[in-house]
Design an enzyme around this catalytic site. Structure first.
Site, short mmCIF file in Angstrom:
data_model
loop_
_atom_site.label_atom_id
_atom_site.label_comp_id
_atom_site.label_asym_id
_atom_site.label_seq_id
_atom_site.Cartn_x
_atom_site.Cartn_y
_atom_site.Cartn_z
N SER A 1 0.80 -1.15 0.08
CA SER A 1 0.20 0.22 -0.27
C SER A 1 0.83 1.24 -0.02
O SER A 1 0.53 2.39 -0.44
CB SER A 1 -0.87 -0.23 1.01
OG SER A 1 -0.31 -0.08 2.49
N HIS B 1 9.90 -1.21 1.84
CA HIS B 1 9.90 -1.42 3.16
C HIS B 1 9.90 -2.83 3.68
O HIS B 1 9.14 -3.60 2.69
CB HIS B 1 8.80 -0.68 3.90
CG HIS B 1 7.44 -0.65 3.41
ND1 HIS B 1 6.92 -0.47 2.24
CD2 HIS B 1 6.46 -1.74 3.89
CE1 HIS B 1 5.78 -0.55 2.12
NE2 HIS B 1 5.36 -1.61 2.73
P1 5GP Z 1 2.35 -2.50 2.75
O1 5GP Z 1 0.85 -2.77 2.99
O2 5GP Z 1 2.80 -1.38 1.77
O3 5GP Z 1 3.12 -4.01 2.77
O4 5GP Z 1 2.97 -1.97 4.13
C1 5GP Z 1 2.67 -0.42 4.68
C2 5GP Z 1 2.47 -0.44 6.12
O5 5GP Z 1 2.22 0.71 6.38
C3 5GP Z 1 0.94 -0.77 6.67
O6 5GP Z 1 1.32 -2.11 7.41
C4 5GP Z 1 0.47 0.27 7.28
O7 5GP Z 1 -0.10 0.08 8.43
C5 5GP Z 1 1.67 1.13 7.57
N1 5GP Z 1 1.48 2.70 7.42
C6 5GP Z 1 0.73 3.29 6.72
N2 5GP Z 1 0.50 4.42 7.12
C7 5GP Z 1 1.35 4.74 8.09
C8 5GP Z 1 1.86 6.01 8.88
O8 5GP Z 1 1.40 7.07 8.70
N3 5GP Z 1 2.83 5.57 9.91
C9 5GP Z 1 2.94 4.47 10.18
N4 5GP Z 1 3.99 4.17 11.16
N5 5GP Z 1 2.84 3.25 9.40
C10 5GP Z 1 1.95 3.49 8.50
#
Ligand code: 5GP
Ligand code: ZN
Length: 114
Positions: A95, A100
């Protein structure tokens, strides 16, 4: 990158709960934790949108990231097991399009993941 959430977290214009950092990597707690320990490790520079963009030039950065993850896992006392995972593409749950790696631990982690 101007409009990238994780670049803003690195800058400090978006607040985060920072856990640790090295010269090129920042670690902070996920805002929506999926486990008692859920830390995100990111390159401070926007070197890649996802792991799909990684290549041989990123070797030392990835070693730095993995080393920091192991240090945090030890500090968080995750000796019963922990996991590093990186989602590539919306279909895999990505997302935020700044590379990361999730560090998860503190509960039993099922395999295979969902
Ligand atoms: P993905 O879904 O891209 O693998 O991981 C993105 C992560 O970023 C998600 O687990 C989500 O909870 C986290 N996340 C989204 N917005 C923020 C934010 O503003 N601050 C922090 N600390 N985490 C966030
Ligand atoms: Zn970024």
């Amino acid at each position: 990158m101007a409009d990238c959430l994780f670049c803003k977290i690195v800058e400090g214009s978006v607040p985060s709960d920072r856990v640790a950092e090295t010269e090129h990597v920042l670690a902070f707690r996920d805002i929506n934790p999926a486990a008692p320990t859920h830390v995100l490790l990111i390159p401070k520079d926007h070197v890649a949108d996802s792991a799909a963009d990684l290549g041989p030039d990123h070797g030392s950065l990835l070693a730095e990231l993995a080393g920091l993850a192991a240090r945090i896992a030890a500090e968080e006392r995750l000796e019963r097991g922990w996991r590093l995972v990186t989602n590539v593409g919306a279909g895999a749950g990505q997302s935020v399009f700044h590379l990361h790696v999730h560090l998860l631990g503190g509960r039993p982690l099922g395999w295979p993941p969902g």
